[in-house]
Structures are given as structure tokens and as C-alpha cells.
Design a protein around this motif. Sequence first.
Motif, PDB file in Angstrom:
ATOM      1  N   ASN A 196       1.320  -1.034   0.220  1.00 23.78           N
ATOM      2  CA  ASN A 196       0.069   0.074  -0.166  1.00 23.78           C
ATOM      3  C   ASN A 196       1.087   1.358  -0.424  1.00 23.78           C
ATOM      4  OD1 ASN A 196      -2.434  -1.517   0.139  1.00 23.78           O
ATOM      5  ND2 ASN A 196      -2.242  -1.513   2.508  1.00 23.78           N
ATOM      6  N   VAL A 197       2.424   1.248  -0.065  1.00 27.01           N
ATOM      7  CA  VAL A 197       2.865   2.451  -0.159  1.00 27.01           C
ATOM      8  C   VAL A 197       3.891   1.640  -1.271  1.00 27.01           C
ATOM      9  CG1 VAL A 197       4.413   4.204   1.604  1.00 27.01           C
ATOM     10  CG2 VAL A 197       3.079   2.433   2.372  1.00 27.01           C
ATOM     11  N   ARG A 198       4.637   3.532  -1.501  1.00 26.32           N
ATOM     12  CA  ARG A 198       5.530   3.709  -3.012  1.00 26.32           C
ATOM     13  C   ARG A 198       5.677   5.085  -2.882  1.00 26.32           C
ATOM     14  NH1 ARG A 198       7.241   2.033  -8.048  1.00 26.32           N
ATOM     15  NH2 ARG A 198       7.689   3.554  -9.032  1.00 26.32           N
ATOM     16  N   VAL A 256      -4.935   4.402   9.148  1.00 21.02           N
ATOM     17  CA  VAL A 256      -4.822   2.920   8.207  1.00 21.02           C
ATOM     18  C   VAL A 256      -3.364   2.137   8.596  1.00 21.02           C
ATOM     19  CG1 VAL A 256      -5.308   4.849   6.402  1.00 21.02           C
ATOM     20  CG2 VAL A 256      -2.831   3.937   6.201  1.00 21.02           C
ATOM     21  N   LYS A 257      -4.053   1.134   7.969  1.00 14.32           N
ATOM     22  CA  LYS A 257      -2.395  -0.362   8.266  1.00 14.32           C
ATOM     23  C   LYS A 257      -2.312  -0.920   7.326  1.00 14.32           C
ATOM     24  CE  LYS A 257      -2.604  -4.574  11.330  1.00 14.32           C
ATOM     25  NZ  LYS A 257      -3.081  -5.629  11.911  1.00 14.32           N
ATOM     26  N   THR A 258      -0.946  -0.287   7.395  1.00 15.51           N
ATOM     27  CA  THR A 258       0.049  -1.098   6.277  1.00 15.51           C
ATOM     28  C   THR A 258       1.109  -1.849   6.515  1.00 15.51           C
ATOM     29  OG1 THR A 258       1.968   0.409   6.402  1.00 15.51           O
ATOM     30  CG2 THR A 258       0.000   0.855   4.876  1.00 15.51           C
ATOM     31  N   GLY A 259       0.296  -3.213   6.151  1.00  9.21           N
ATOM     32  CA  GLY A 259       1.296  -4.509   6.779  1.00  9.21           C
ATOM     33  C   GLY A 259       0.946  -4.768   7.931  1.00  9.21           C
ATOM     34  N   ALA A 260       1.784  -4.470   8.747  1.00  8.27           N
ATOM     35  CA  ALA A 260       1.342  -4.842  10.447  1.00  8.27           C
ATOM     36  C   ALA A 260       1.857  -3.092  11.135  1.00  8.27           C
ATOM     37  CB  ALA A 260       2.573  -5.439  10.806  1.00  8.27           C
ATOM     38  N   SER A 261       2.259  -2.536  10.147  1.00 11.27           N
ATOM     39  CA  SER A 261       2.310  -1.418  10.851  1.00 11.27           C
ATOM     40  C   SER A 261       0.748  -0.184  10.858  1.00 11.27           C
ATOM     41  CB  SER A 261       3.133  -0.239   9.894  1.00 11.27           C
ATOM     42  OG  SER A 261       4.129  -1.224  10.485  1.00 11.27           O
ATOM     43  N   LEU A 262       0.698   0.613  11.639  1.00  9.24           N
ATOM     44  CA  LEU A 262      -0.655   1.811  12.120  1.00  9.24           C
ATOM     45  C   LEU A 262       0.275   2.801  11.406  1.00  9.24           C
ATOM     46  CD1 LEU A 262      -2.417   0.831  14.725  1.00  9.24           C
ATOM     47  CD2 LEU A 262      -2.995   0.333  12.397  1.00  9.24           C
ATOM     48  N   VAL A 263       0.011   3.424  10.320  1.00  7.53           N
ATOM     49  CA  VAL A 263      -0.004   4.960   9.868  1.00  7.53           C
ATOM     50  C   VAL A 263      -0.621   5.505  10.468  1.00  7.53           C
ATOM     51  CG1 VAL A 263       0.999   6.169   7.951  1.00  7.53           C
ATOM     52  CG2 VAL A 263       1.682   3.986   8.353  1.00  7.53           C
ATOM     53  N   ALA A 264       0.143   6.493  10.875  1.00 11.35           N
ATOM     54  CA  ALA A 264      -1.506   8.351  11.443  1.00 11.35           C
ATOM     55  C   ALA A 264      -0.986   9.635  10.295  1.00 11.35           C
ATOM     56  CB  ALA A 264      -1.168   8.422  13.050  1.00 11.35           C
ATOM     57  N   VAL A 265      -1.891  10.085   9.853  1.00 10.28           N
ATOM     58  CA  VAL A 265      -1.832  11.673   9.365  1.00 10.28           C
ATOM     59  C   VAL A 265      -2.819  12.509  10.057  1.00 10.28           C
ATOM     60  CG1 VAL A 265      -2.031  12.333   7.365  1.00 10.28           C
ATOM     61  CG2 VAL A 265      -1.125  10.239   7.457  1.00 10.28           C
ATOM     62  N   ARG A 266      -1.951  13.587  10.488  1.00  6.97           N
ATOM     63  CA  ARG A 266      -3.181  14.554  11.010  1.00  6.97           C
ATOM     64  C   ARG A 266      -3.715  15.612  10.099  1.00  6.97           C
ATOM     65  NH1 ARG A 266      -3.229  17.166  16.122  1.00  6.97           N
ATOM     66  NH2 ARG A 266      -0.579  15.657  16.367  1.00  6.97           N
ATOM     67  N   ALA A 267      -4.792  15.338   9.994  1.00  6.63           N
ATOM     68  CA  ALA A 267      -5.558  15.700   9.210  1.00  6.63           C
ATOM     69  C   ALA A 267      -6.806  17.133   9.473  1.00  6.63           C
ATOM     70  CB  ALA A 267      -6.840  15.416   8.461  1.00  6.63           C
ATOM     71  N   GLY A 268      -7.273  18.148   8.906  1.00 13.88           N
ATOM     72  CA  GLY A 268      -7.615  19.474   9.639  1.00 13.88           C
ATOM     73  C   GLY A 268      -8.690  19.009  10.719  1.00 13.88           C
ATOM     74  N   LYS A 269      -9.878  19.674  11.412  1.00 10.92           N
ATOM     75  CA  LYS A 269     -10.285  19.007  12.144  1.00 10.92           C
ATOM     76  C   LYS A 269     -11.927  19.347  11.264  1.00 10.92           C
ATOM     77  CE  LYS A 269     -11.257  24.082  13.770  1.00 10.92           C
ATOM     78  NZ  LYS A 269     -11.752  25.225  14.878  1.00 10.92           N
TER      79      LYS A 269
END
Length: 375
Positions: A255-257, A306-319
Motif C-alpha cells: 500500500n506504499v510507494r 490506516v494499516k499497511t502490513g503490520a504497521s499503523l500509519v497516522a496522518v493529521r488532517a484538518g478538524k
Amino acid sequence: MASITLKGVTKRWGAFIGVDSVNLEIADKEFMVFLGPSGCGKTTTMRMIAGLEDPTSGDILIGDRVVNDLEPRDRDIAMVFQNYGLYPNLTVYENIRFPLKVRKIDPKSHDARVRRAAEMVELTHLLDRRPSALSGGQRQRVALARAIVRQPSVFLMDEPLSNLDAKLRVSTRAQLKNLHHELQVTTIYVTHDQIEAMTLADRVVVMKSGVFQQVGTPTEIYDRPANTFVAGFIGSPAMNLIDGEIVDGVFTCPNVRIEGFARDIVGPVTLGFRAEDARVCPVEASQVQAPIYSVELLGDATMVTVKTGASLVAVRAGKEYRAQIGDPVGFSIRAEICHLFDRTSGNRIENHKSAGSGTVSGTIENRNWENRHVR
């Protein structure tokens, strides 16, 4: 006032190593925070400085004097403990005054010094009360005043805010910061709370398993973590860490490139980036595409994970961002904001041209900060 120097300080209990040959120089008037998880050796290091534990080897200096063989009372230090350590049968006034009586300070000076210390921590109106009539925050301020009244060369503070609720921690942190600015006394502060470390410290020592992982300013350890442990420990949320591979300047994993890395870095790596350094974007323009794993409304922002493989990946979006769990989402991540770490050692990799091929061939950063020992 006084500087503090640790030279090859080790603490062992039989075969167990609690603190492993650490070196550190703490400048006069500096606010130094020892940060790490439970059992990492931070409190043991402080207790050796205080004289409550004897080092197995190495030297501890306060100023220019080796203090290994000095009793705690002779080291000109004052300690603030997690459990306050107040005398329940004494009033606030007498609790604050107690160190002056024990050290046989001229009684004529007691009242002025007690009231000055109480004023610094806003306790003047509570001097006649006993600890049982105080809140947790007020008791901690009594403990601070009792340390202040000593006028020591060094303050040692062992997780002093851990028994307070979240709101009191914020206000007491601000008070500690202001007190240090006013008193200008060398301070060592032990905590497992990285927010306390980042907001209070002039410099931070990040510890793991008795070893100093990184020593630097809060900005240095946040922006340029020395290894994956520091990257994953510092920040709220912690840095996203994703295992993958770089080939021809492109990092890939499920899921990552992400394109744009130096072509001489080749092989398996761990990629890191902060939640605030990426952004939510349309899936077709993204470097990460996955279904939403969770959405957290934080008031000033929305955390999208989101989850990519075994990793949880977090991104800060607007309120104002709104989405549902399971919805497809894309994250935009530029190579220049990413951090790379060696998959085997966990050490930071410098993202620049270097010789070699076939394996990770970027330079593992050798950051010899003054006054630190990293193993």
C-alpha cells in the motif's frame, strides 16, 4: 550553582546491568530531563547522583568535586519525590521549614525564607494547614517549596507530576518552567512522559535498558531521532515507522510507494515520518492508499489512521475532515520529509550519495554530540 558530570558510570546488581557505562555533562543552571520507559535506568541514574545508590564503577562529579564517597546530605542537593514525602503531623509552614532546622540554618532567617519559597509556589494562604487538608497539586507544591527553601546547588525531581490529574499536570508544568527560569538552579528531572520532557527540558537524555540512546535539545531529538527507539518514543503520536525496501530511489511496501530517495540507498530499511508532515489527499495522487482503520477527532485536528502490513500509519488532517472506518483514503508523503533507519541496528541513515550497492549503503549517522555516550 554547579555542573554535574558522569564519567563511565555503571550500576550492576550481580549479572543485571541497570546503568551501562554512561557519560554525560550537565551544565550549570541547565534543566536536564532523563526520559524513558519503566526500568530503563533513569531513576537509578538520579539516585546515584543523589547518593542513594553507589555506582559499581565510574565517577560522579558535582562541580569539580568527585562525590562518589560523599553522603547525600553533603552533596548540596534537594530532591522532590513522586509521593511528596510530607510530614502529616506538621503544617505546611513547618514542612517547608524542616530542612532549615535539620541543617541548623540560623533561625532568624527561617521565616523570610519559608515565606519566600511559599510565595514562589503560591502557597502563602495555606501555611497553617496540614497535608491531609490539601489537594494533590497543593501537596506537590509544598514538596517543591521544601526543596526551594534549601537554596541547593542541584534540584533532583523524580516523576513529581505522575500522581496529578491531567489538568493539574499542565498547570504545574508551567509553574516548574517558570520556577527554573527564576531560580536558575541546575535541575535533573526524571519522567516517562515525553510531553513533560519536551516542554520542560533544555536537553533530554533518552534512555533504554540502561543505555543513553540520544542526548539533545527537544528539537534535535524530535526532528532528527538517532534510531527507531527514539523515533517511536518521542512525539504524540509517535513517528510512523514502516518496514519496506528501497530500489532505484523508490521505497515500497504493501500500500506504499514513495519516490525521490538517493539511488545509492538500496535494500531493506525502516521509513519514518511524522503525522503532521504528511497530508490526506485523493487516492489517485497519493503515496499511501488503504482503507481507514480509525478516525479520531481531537478538537484542533482529526487523526486518520490506516494499516499497511503490520504497521499503523497516522496522518493529521484538518478538524473539519470527516470519513468512516473502511473508506478508502490516500496520504501524500514527500521523500524529503521522511527519515530512514537501518533495519538491523535501528540507527539513522543519512539520505545522501555514498559508495556501495546491493545492501543499504547510505551512511549510518554517527552523531557525536558533545556530552553524550551512545552505544
